[in-house]
Enzyme design. Structure first.
Site, PDB file in Angstrom:
ATOM      1  N   LYS A  32     -12.976   2.383  16.436  1.00  0.00           N
ATOM      2  CA  LYS A  32     -11.806   1.546  16.136  1.00  0.00           C
ATOM      3  C   LYS A  32     -10.840   1.220  17.714  1.00  0.00           C
ATOM      4  O   LYS A  32     -10.307   0.285  18.157  1.00  0.00           O
ATOM      5  CB  LYS A  32     -10.855   2.233  15.194  1.00  0.00           C
ATOM      6  CG  LYS A  32      -9.795   1.225  14.605  1.00  0.00           C
ATOM      7  CD  LYS A  32      -9.167   1.626  13.429  1.00  0.00           C
ATOM      8  CE  LYS A  32      -9.940   1.506  12.312  1.00  0.00           C
ATOM      9  NZ  LYS A  32      -9.446   1.705  10.827  1.00  0.00           N
TER      10      LYS A  32
ATOM     11  N   ASP B 217      -4.320  -5.939   5.237  1.00  0.00           N
ATOM     12  CA  ASP B 217      -5.413  -6.637   5.888  1.00  0.00           C
ATOM     13  C   ASP B 217      -5.367  -8.050   5.612  1.00  0.00           C
ATOM     14  O   ASP B 217      -5.673  -9.116   6.439  1.00  0.00           O
ATOM     15  CB  ASP B 217      -6.699  -5.975   5.561  1.00  0.00           C
ATOM     16  CG  ASP B 217      -6.718  -4.889   6.484  1.00  0.00           C
ATOM     17  OD1 ASP B 217      -6.435  -4.713   7.535  1.00  0.00           O
ATOM     18  OD2 ASP B 217      -7.242  -3.823   6.001  1.00  0.00           O
TER      19      ASP B 217
ATOM     20  N   LYS C 258     -10.066  -2.203  19.040  1.00  0.00           N
ATOM     21  CA  LYS C 258      -8.780  -2.697  19.157  1.00  0.00           C
ATOM     22  C   LYS C 258      -8.422  -2.751  20.675  1.00  0.00           C
ATOM     23  O   LYS C 258      -7.444  -3.252  21.105  1.00  0.00           O
ATOM     24  CB  LYS C 258      -7.747  -1.720  18.632  1.00  0.00           C
ATOM     25  CG  LYS C 258      -7.870  -1.303  16.920  1.00  0.00           C
ATOM     26  CD  LYS C 258      -7.144  -2.266  16.204  1.00  0.00           C
ATOM     27  CE  LYS C 258      -7.231  -2.040  14.693  1.00  0.00           C
ATOM     28  NZ  LYS C 258      -6.448  -2.918  13.707  1.00  0.00           N
TER      29      LYS C 258
ATOM     30  N   LYS D 286       7.454 -17.804 -10.303  1.00  0.00           N
ATOM     31  CA  LYS D 286       6.642 -16.584 -10.811  1.00  0.00           C
ATOM     32  C   LYS D 286       5.682 -17.370 -11.482  1.00  0.00           C
ATOM     33  O   LYS D 286       5.725 -18.182 -12.601  1.00  0.00           O
ATOM     34  CB  LYS D 286       7.702 -16.215 -11.753  1.00  0.00           C
ATOM     35  CG  LYS D 286       7.062 -14.666 -12.759  1.00  0.00           C
ATOM     36  CD  LYS D 286       7.976 -13.994 -13.425  1.00  0.00           C
ATOM     37  CE  LYS D 286       7.217 -12.954 -14.249  1.00  0.00           C
ATOM     38  NZ  LYS D 286       8.067 -12.371 -15.477  1.00  0.00           N
TER      39      LYS D 286
ATOM     40  N   ASN E 126       0.766  -1.260   0.163  1.00  0.00           N
ATOM     41  CA  ASN E 126      -0.062   0.025   0.046  1.00  0.00           C
ATOM     42  C   ASN E 126       0.753   1.432  -0.067  1.00  0.00           C
ATOM     43  O   ASN E 126       2.071   1.232  -0.061  1.00  0.00           O
ATOM     44  CB  ASN E 126      -0.965  -0.030   1.142  1.00  0.00           C
ATOM     45  CG  ASN E 126      -0.259  -0.005   2.430  1.00  0.00           C
ATOM     46  OD1 ASN E 126       0.436   0.852   2.865  1.00  0.00           O
ATOM     47  ND2 ASN E 126      -0.495  -1.172   3.359  1.00  0.00           N
TER      48      ASN E 126
ATOM     49  N   PHE F  11      -3.196   3.636  15.281  1.00  0.00           N
ATOM     50  CA  PHE F  11      -3.465   4.499  14.300  1.00  0.00           C
ATOM     51  C   PHE F  11      -4.655   4.146  13.755  1.00  0.00           C
ATOM     52  O   PHE F  11      -4.947   3.043  13.479  1.00  0.00           O
ATOM     53  CB  PHE F  11      -2.124   5.111  13.666  1.00  0.00           C
ATOM     54  CG  PHE F  11      -1.305   6.100  14.287  1.00  0.00           C
ATOM     55  CD1 PHE F  11      -0.584   6.114  15.254  1.00  0.00           C
ATOM     56  CD2 PHE F  11      -1.437   7.227  13.197  1.00  0.00           C
ATOM     57  CE1 PHE F  11       0.262   6.985  15.726  1.00  0.00           C
ATOM     58  CE2 PHE F  11      -0.640   8.289  13.644  1.00  0.00           C
ATOM     59  CZ  PHE F  11       0.217   8.081  14.983  1.00  0.00           C
TER      60      PHE F  11
ATOM     61  N   PRO G 246      -2.672 -11.615  10.655  1.00  0.00           N
ATOM     62  CA  PRO G 246      -3.075 -11.295  12.200  1.00  0.00           C
ATOM     63  C   PRO G 246      -3.041  -9.563  12.489  1.00  0.00           C
ATOM     64  O   PRO G 246      -2.385  -8.970  11.649  1.00  0.00           O
ATOM     65  CB  PRO G 246      -1.869 -11.886  12.899  1.00  0.00           C
ATOM     66  CG  PRO G 246      -0.629 -11.870  11.691  1.00  0.00           C
ATOM     67  CD  PRO G 246      -1.711 -12.184  10.553  1.00  0.00           C
ATOM     68  N   ASP G 247      -3.861  -9.376  13.566  1.00  0.00           N
ATOM     69  CA  ASP G 247      -3.847  -7.970  14.053  1.00  0.00           C
ATOM     70  C   ASP G 247      -2.957  -7.714  14.979  1.00  0.00           C
ATOM     71  O   ASP G 247      -2.965  -8.278  16.253  1.00  0.00           O
ATOM     72  CB  ASP G 247      -5.376  -7.451  14.540  1.00  0.00           C
ATOM     73  CG  ASP G 247      -5.455  -5.978  14.605  1.00  0.00           C
ATOM     74  OD1 ASP G 247      -4.630  -5.470  14.961  1.00  0.00           O
ATOM     75  OD2 ASP G 247      -6.482  -5.534  14.138  1.00  0.00           O
ATOM     76  N   ILE G 248      -1.583  -7.014  14.461  1.00  0.00           N
ATOM     77  CA  ILE G 248      -0.553  -6.894  15.295  1.00  0.00           C
ATOM     78  C   ILE G 248      -1.187  -6.273  16.701  1.00  0.00           C
ATOM     79  O   ILE G 248      -0.835  -6.480  17.914  1.00  0.00           O
ATOM     80  CB  ILE G 248       0.466  -6.128  14.760  1.00  0.00           C
ATOM     81  CG1 ILE G 248       1.019  -7.163  13.603  1.00  0.00           C
ATOM     82  CG2 ILE G 248       1.688  -5.992  15.767  1.00  0.00           C
ATOM     83  CD1 ILE G 248       2.018  -6.376  12.559  1.00  0.00           C
TER      84      ILE G 248
HETATM   85  N1  CTP Z   1      -3.136  -2.874  12.598  1.00  0.00           N
HETATM   86  C1  CTP Z   1      -2.154  -3.892  12.874  1.00  0.00           C
HETATM   87  N2  CTP Z   1      -2.376  -5.262  12.454  1.00  0.00           N
HETATM   88  C2  CTP Z   1      -3.204  -5.207  11.486  1.00  0.00           C
HETATM   89  C3  CTP Z   1      -3.923  -4.395  10.897  1.00  0.00           C
HETATM   90  C4  CTP Z   1      -4.002  -2.961  11.660  1.00  0.00           C
HETATM   91  O1  CTP Z   1      -1.542  -3.656  13.899  1.00  0.00           O
HETATM   92  N3  CTP Z   1      -3.224  -6.540  10.680  1.00  0.00           N
HETATM   93  C5  CTP Z   1      -2.944  -1.421  13.347  1.00  0.00           C
HETATM   94  C6  CTP Z   1      -2.553  -0.395  12.526  1.00  0.00           C
HETATM   95  O2  CTP Z   1      -1.029  -0.151  12.679  1.00  0.00           O
HETATM   96  C7  CTP Z   1      -3.107   0.765  13.277  1.00  0.00           C
HETATM   97  C8  CTP Z   1      -4.362   0.159  13.586  1.00  0.00           C
HETATM   98  O3  CTP Z   1      -4.193  -1.232  13.665  1.00  0.00           O
HETATM   99  O4  CTP Z   1      -2.635   1.098  14.332  1.00  0.00           O
HETATM  100  C9  CTP Z   1      -5.696   0.370  12.611  1.00  0.00           C
HETATM  101  O5  CTP Z   1      -5.500  -0.123  11.460  1.00  0.00           O
HETATM  102  P1  CTP Z   1      -6.393   0.128  10.336  1.00  0.00           P
HETATM  103  O6  CTP Z   1      -5.966  -0.779   8.970  1.00  0.00           O
HETATM  104  O7  CTP Z   1      -6.762   1.668   9.977  1.00  0.00           O
HETATM  105  O8  CTP Z   1      -7.855  -0.372  10.740  1.00  0.00           O
HETATM  106  P2  CTP Z   1      -8.354  -1.920  10.391  1.00  0.00           P
HETATM  107  O9  CTP Z   1      -8.267  -2.678  11.954  1.00  0.00           O
HETATM  108  O10 CTP Z   1      -7.836  -2.543   9.416  1.00  0.00           O
HETATM  109  O11 CTP Z   1      -9.729  -1.493  10.335  1.00  0.00           O
HETATM  110  P3  CTP Z   1     -10.504  -1.027   8.798  1.00  0.00           P
HETATM  111  O12 CTP Z   1      -9.776  -1.787   7.817  1.00  0.00           O
HETATM  112  O13 CTP Z   1     -12.008  -1.311   9.300  1.00  0.00           O
HETATM  113  O14 CTP Z   1     -10.411   0.372   8.775  1.00  0.00           O
END
Ligand code: CTP
Length: 404
Positions: A346, A282, A350, A292, A213, A332, A310-312
């Protein structure tokens, strides 16, 4: 930036080839808004002329304690009372030895000794041959100077003017500029360990392609710098970005969300504050191809399956250390609209005490930003400013909330 606005710095030059770097340093300090009064020792004037330093500092260089132009004939008193800091760059081995013993037989050492020690800090940037640097006498002097309250900047490593290679050369002017700016920042996070994630992640489709991204990493790097300036020990887990590592920050480069999770979980064991600025992908391709993926000429397109990453942040926010308050987690949110509502939701989702909202498309890759800080008590706006200025404000907000 005007990070040294209102500061008056006495810049002392002692004998060493690194005097040429002091010319650039003088310019850099003035560009940051400082006024600079140069004092040169006799040895320094063998390496660079006072004319150069006068032209750069826009003030006559002083070098003699017998200079009759001072109305009271006490240059050492006048110079040291006006200064916000005395910076000696380069500081030779000989001058370090002089400082250590409180010798005062030239204008610069006299000014250092005569300065009000609690009001006018002394900063030195050593510069010498590697053998001189490693000598027990120099190392002993260094330890004692530190014990006397002197701030000793690091030395650089590499090729030296004498043809040898090793430790002891003076830092570059840009590095010293950053260190001087950091010196003046309030030490709100002293003794704290801060962990920051920054930049995008890259999720491989095959060995040559992937999904990523537009995050530039600039906000996270600015936060890492601001936290270090505030006295913290900072670890920066960075996705693939081409940004220089802020001084004094330990950086770990990662590629995918999985890598970032592993590295972050490991370093969070010791951390007091975790700030998640990274734009983590995500999803990732479920089965990255080892080879390839080739076109077969039929016009058929490959079908990609995805799995959620995974959501860190949420992982760390749910850890026992975060739950007990030992690890303060900051998230953030990069949104495109309805910032307050989305950031508030959020924060709850979180499970973090503080969530920082910003408008993604308005900030990605830019040098400035505007932030909305959402916590249990409501929201406050940090209006548009440079990312570094905002990072410093955020550090203040975190220090207050963590009650450091
Ligand atoms: N984050 C993370 N790990 C992920 C996704 C997000 O640690 N897999 C953290 C980002 O670093 C940020 C926060 O979560 O601090 C919010 O991330 P964001 O992508 O804006 O939100 P999402 O949880 O993906 O929600 P949405 O897609 O609905 O906006």
């Amino acid at each position: 930036m005007n990070d040294l606005a209102g500061k008056h710095i006495v810049l002392g030059l002692t004998g060493g080839i690194a005097c040429y770097k002091a010319a650039e340093l003088c310019r850099a300090l003035i560009k940051e808004g400082a006024t600079v009064q140069v004092i040169m020792t006799e040895a320094a004037a063998q390496f660079i002329t006072p004319v150069t330093m006068q032209a750069l500092s826009n003030r006559p260089v002083v070098h003699s304690q017998w200079d009759a132009r001072e109305p009271n004939n006490m240059a050492h008193i006048n110079l040291s009372r006006e200064a916000d800091a005395i910076l000696i760059a380069p500081c030779s081995a000989d001058f370090m030895a002089k400082l250590l013993h409180g010798r005062a037989d030239d204008l610069l050492s006299l000014t250092c000794l005569a300065r009000p020690i609690d009001k006018v800090p002394l900063l030195i940037a050593p510069a010498m041959n590697r053998e001189m640097w490693a000598h027990p006498a120099t190392q002993r002097n260094l330890a004692q100077l530190r014990a006397d309250g002197t701030t000793v900047f690091d030395v650089g490593t590499g090729d030296q003017a004498c043809g040898e290679t090793g430790d002891g050369r003076m830092l570059e002017s840009e590095e010293l500029r950053e260190d001087v700016i950091a010196f003046f920042q309030p030490k709100l996070l002293r003794g704290q360990q801060v962990l920051v994630t920054a930049g995008p992640t890259y999720e491989a489709i095959d060995p040559v392609r992937g999904i990523t991204n537009l995050s530039s990493g600039k906000m996270g790097f600015a936060i890492a710098r601001a936290a270090r300036e505030a006295g913290a020990e900072v670890t920066l887990v960075a996705g693939p970005v081409h940004l220089p590592t802020p001084r004094g920050v330990s950086r770990i480069n990662v590629v995918s969300a999985q890598n970032m999770l592993e590295s972050t979980v490991k370093h969070a064991q010791e951390a007091d504050v975790f700030i998640a600025t990274s734009a983590v992908a995500d999803w990732r391709p479920a089965n990255a191809s080892e080879q390839k993926i080739k076109k077969d000429g039929s016009g058929a397109t490959p079908t990609l399956q995805f799995v959620e990453n995974p959501d860190i942040l949420a992982t760390l926010a749910q850890s026992p250390r975060a739950q007990s308050g030992d690890l303060f987690c900051v998230g953030f949110a990069a949104e495109s609209h309805d910032l307050l509502a989305n950031a508030t939701a959020k924060r709850a989702r979180k499970g973090v005490p503080l969530l920082v909202g910003n408008i993604g498309p308005a900030t990605f890759g830019q040098d400035d930003n505007a932030l909305l800080l959402v916590d249990a008590h409501g929201a406050i706006e940090l209006p548009r400013n440079s990312k570094l200025a905002l990072a410093r404000q955020l550090v203040r907000e975190i220090a207050t909330r963590k009650k450091i």
